[in-house]
Design an enzyme around this catalytic site. Structure first.
Site, mmCIF file in Angstrom:
data_model
loop_
_atom_site.group_PDB
_atom_site.id
_atom_site.type_symbol
_atom_site.label_atom_id
_atom_site.label_comp_id
_atom_site.label_asym_id
_atom_site.label_seq_id
_atom_site.Cartn_x
_atom_site.Cartn_y
_atom_site.Cartn_z
ATOM 1 C CD GLU A 34 -3.001 0.648 -0.156
ATOM 2 O OE1 GLU A 34 -2.503 1.768 -0.313
ATOM 3 O OE2 GLU A 34 -3.978 0.264 -0.817
ATOM 4 N N GLY A 95 -3.684 -2.837 -14.214
ATOM 5 C CA GLY A 95 -5.098 -2.483 -14.406
ATOM 6 C C GLY A 95 -5.339 -1.006 -14.256
ATOM 7 C CB THR A 96 -3.131 1.734 -13.033
ATOM 8 O OG1 THR A 96 -2.707 0.995 -11.898
ATOM 9 C CG2 THR A 96 -3.241 3.211 -12.695
ATOM 10 C CG MET A 122 -8.380 -6.622 -15.763
ATOM 11 S SD MET A 122 -6.804 -7.089 -16.489
ATOM 12 C CE MET A 122 -5.754 -5.742 -15.977
ATOM 13 C CG HIS A 152 -16.915 4.216 -14.350
ATOM 14 N ND1 HIS A 152 -16.836 4.451 -15.693
ATOM 15 C CD2 HIS A 152 -16.422 2.968 -14.155
ATOM 16 C CE1 HIS A 152 -16.304 3.394 -16.297
ATOM 17 N NE2 HIS A 152 -16.052 2.471 -15.389
ATOM 18 C CE LYS A 156 -13.023 5.414 -14.583
ATOM 19 N NZ LYS A 156 -11.824 4.668 -14.144
HETATM 20 P P1 NAD Z 1 -8.745 2.860 -5.165
HETATM 21 O O1 NAD Z 1 -8.395 4.310 -5.043
HETATM 22 O O2 NAD Z 1 -9.845 2.303 -4.323
HETATM 23 O O3 NAD Z 1 -7.441 1.948 -4.888
HETATM 24 C C1 NAD Z 1 -6.140 2.295 -5.275
HETATM 25 C C2 NAD Z 1 -5.228 1.886 -4.142
HETATM 26 O O4 NAD Z 1 -3.873 2.063 -4.542
HETATM 27 C C3 NAD Z 1 -5.439 2.756 -2.877
HETATM 28 O O5 NAD Z 1 -5.680 1.938 -1.754
HETATM 29 C C4 NAD Z 1 -4.142 3.510 -2.761
HETATM 30 O O6 NAD Z 1 -3.781 3.820 -1.408
HETATM 31 C C5 NAD Z 1 -3.164 2.529 -3.403
HETATM 32 N N1 NAD Z 1 -1.885 3.129 -3.768
HETATM 33 C C6 NAD Z 1 -1.634 4.391 -4.212
HETATM 34 N N2 NAD Z 1 -0.315 4.580 -4.361
HETATM 35 C C7 NAD Z 1 0.290 3.408 -4.025
HETATM 36 C C8 NAD Z 1 1.658 2.987 -3.969
HETATM 37 N N3 NAD Z 1 2.667 3.818 -4.287
HETATM 38 N N4 NAD Z 1 1.924 1.714 -3.586
HETATM 39 C C9 NAD Z 1 0.920 0.865 -3.240
HETATM 40 N N5 NAD Z 1 -0.402 1.227 -3.250
HETATM 41 C C10 NAD Z 1 -0.696 2.489 -3.643
HETATM 42 O O7 NAD Z 1 -9.034 2.639 -6.700
HETATM 43 P P2 NAD Z 1 -9.697 1.365 -7.422
HETATM 44 O O8 NAD Z 1 -11.142 1.624 -7.646
HETATM 45 O O9 NAD Z 1 -9.255 0.119 -6.744
HETATM 46 O O10 NAD Z 1 -9.017 1.478 -8.864
HETATM 47 C C11 NAD Z 1 -7.601 1.476 -9.007
HETATM 48 C C12 NAD Z 1 -7.249 1.684 -10.466
HETATM 49 O O11 NAD Z 1 -7.697 0.556 -11.231
HETATM 50 C C13 NAD Z 1 -7.913 2.909 -11.107
HETATM 51 O O12 NAD Z 1 -7.015 3.457 -12.055
HETATM 52 C C14 NAD Z 1 -9.131 2.323 -11.802
HETATM 53 O O13 NAD Z 1 -9.611 3.110 -12.867
HETATM 54 C C15 NAD Z 1 -8.542 1.010 -12.291
HETATM 55 N N6 NAD Z 1 -9.512 -0.046 -12.581
HETATM 56 C C16 NAD Z 1 -9.225 -0.841 -13.664
HETATM 57 C C17 NAD Z 1 -10.039 -1.924 -13.958
HETATM 58 C C18 NAD Z 1 -9.639 -2.844 -15.084
HETATM 59 O O14 NAD Z 1 -10.356 -3.843 -15.362
HETATM 60 N N7 NAD Z 1 -8.495 -2.609 -15.736
HETATM 61 C C19 NAD Z 1 -11.169 -2.181 -13.186
HETATM 62 C C20 NAD Z 1 -11.431 -1.355 -12.085
HETATM 63 C C21 NAD Z 1 -10.577 -0.293 -11.780
#
Ligand code: NAD
Length: 262
Positions: A34, A95-96, A122, A152, A156
């Site tokens: 995290e 996934g980001t 995904m 969304h 988001k």
């Molecule tokens: P979220 O904000 O709930 O979770 C992100 C997490 O990453 C947080 O807990 C944050 O503290 C943590 N984080 C930030 N910097 C960090 C670091 N340096 N090291 C470790 N952890 C760190 O967001 P979410 O809804 O879980 O979505 C995350 C990303 O995934 C977004 O970009 C979202 O758009 C994307 N997403 C992609 C898909 C896909 O299928 N590709 C699906 C859903 C969400």
């Protein structure tokens, strides 16, 4: 058995990745991270995810080296993790969303040394939608106006969604258009639709997991294709499947279409 690490383990996606990893017998979580200062640091990743103790504490750094890292965080964190994975020879599932061209360049460079898969979505359904929307746009041509809408949840950060951009990119590629054909969030008193443009709109509502529609509208008929995600688990299962698929692959940049055989 594939050893994986979950980056962003206490985020919305991270929590589901930890929880659902138990259903994937081929995978073993060996590390969870995290951001520094997060309240989950030091806690057991399984307890934070609500599945009970799994014996893996959440750290700010990757203490144990997995075969594959799964990263659903934010662009800056993902950039830093790409460098670490490249240095340590770890495969990576990204996934980001909200990644810029410089980030894609970084992924391309890393792909010389590690197996790396980046996908804005995904799910099987959405990856099929990428293909279908591209084909439809090619067949229908510019007599059909194309508009992409995405809904969304209110939390988001990026807009338009990575998935909406994925649909747009697939259509641009199949029709030979450039990014200048994309028109985002029209407003004003003199913005009639131009032939061939692709409109994109983002809506943010409550707890919506993700809904994407591609419209093809002509004079006299309209075609609409909609994908609705009803749970984030769809994305989490896709990412976990991708991690197992990626383990042991030769260096290169891969997509979910490769994993799903589309
Ligand atoms: P979220 O904000 O709930 O979770 C992100 C997490 O990453 C947080 O807990 C944050 O503290 C943590 N984080 C930030 N910097 C960090 C670091 N340096 N090291 C470790 N952890 C760190 O967001 P979410 O809804 O879980 O979505 C995350 C990303 O995934 C977004 O970009 C979202 O758009 C994307 N997403 C992609 C898909 C896909 O299928 N590709 C699906 C859903 C969400």
């Amino acid at each position: 058995m594939t050893n994986i690490a979950i980056v962003g383990a206490a985020g919305r996606m991270g929590l589901r990745l930890i929880a659902l990893s138990r259903q994937h017998e081929e995978l073993r979580v060996v590390a969870a991270t995290e951001r520094p200062g997060h309240s989950a640091i030091g806690q057991d990743a399984g307890e934070v995810a609500g599945i009970g103790r799994i014996g893996i504490a959440i750290f700010a750094d990757l203490v144990d080296v997995p075969q594959v890292v799964i990263d659903f965080t934010a662009p800056a964190a993902t950039r830093a993790m790409i460098k670490i994975c490249r240095e340590k020879g770890i495969a990576m599932v990204i996934g980001t969303t909200g990644l810029q061209q410089a980030d894609h360049n970084l992924i391309d460079e890393a792909a010389a040394d590690i197996a790396i898969l980046q996908a804005p979505n995904m799910s099987m359904g959405v990856n099929l939608l990428f293909k279908v929307a591209a084909q439809m746009a090619k067949v229908l041509g510019d007599d059909y106006d194309i508009e992409i809408t995405e809904l969304h949840h209110r939390f988001k950060k990026d807009a338009p969604s990575g998935t909406a951009m994925g649909i747009a990119e697939a259509i641009l590629k199949s029709t030979g258009k450039g990014r200048d054909a994309l028109v985002q969030s029209r407003h004003g008193d003199d913005c009639p639709r131009k032939r061939g443009e692709i409109g994109m709109q983002s809506l943010r509502l409550g707890d919506e997991v993700g809904r994407h529609t591609v419209y093809f509208g002509a004079l006299g008929e309209r075609l609409e294709v909609t994908h609705t995600a009803t749970t984030r688990d769809t994305f989490a299962h896709g990412a976990l499947k991708a991690a197992d698929w990626l383990a042991g692959r030769k260096p290169g940049r891969y997509t979910m279409a490769d994993v799903l055989g589309l």
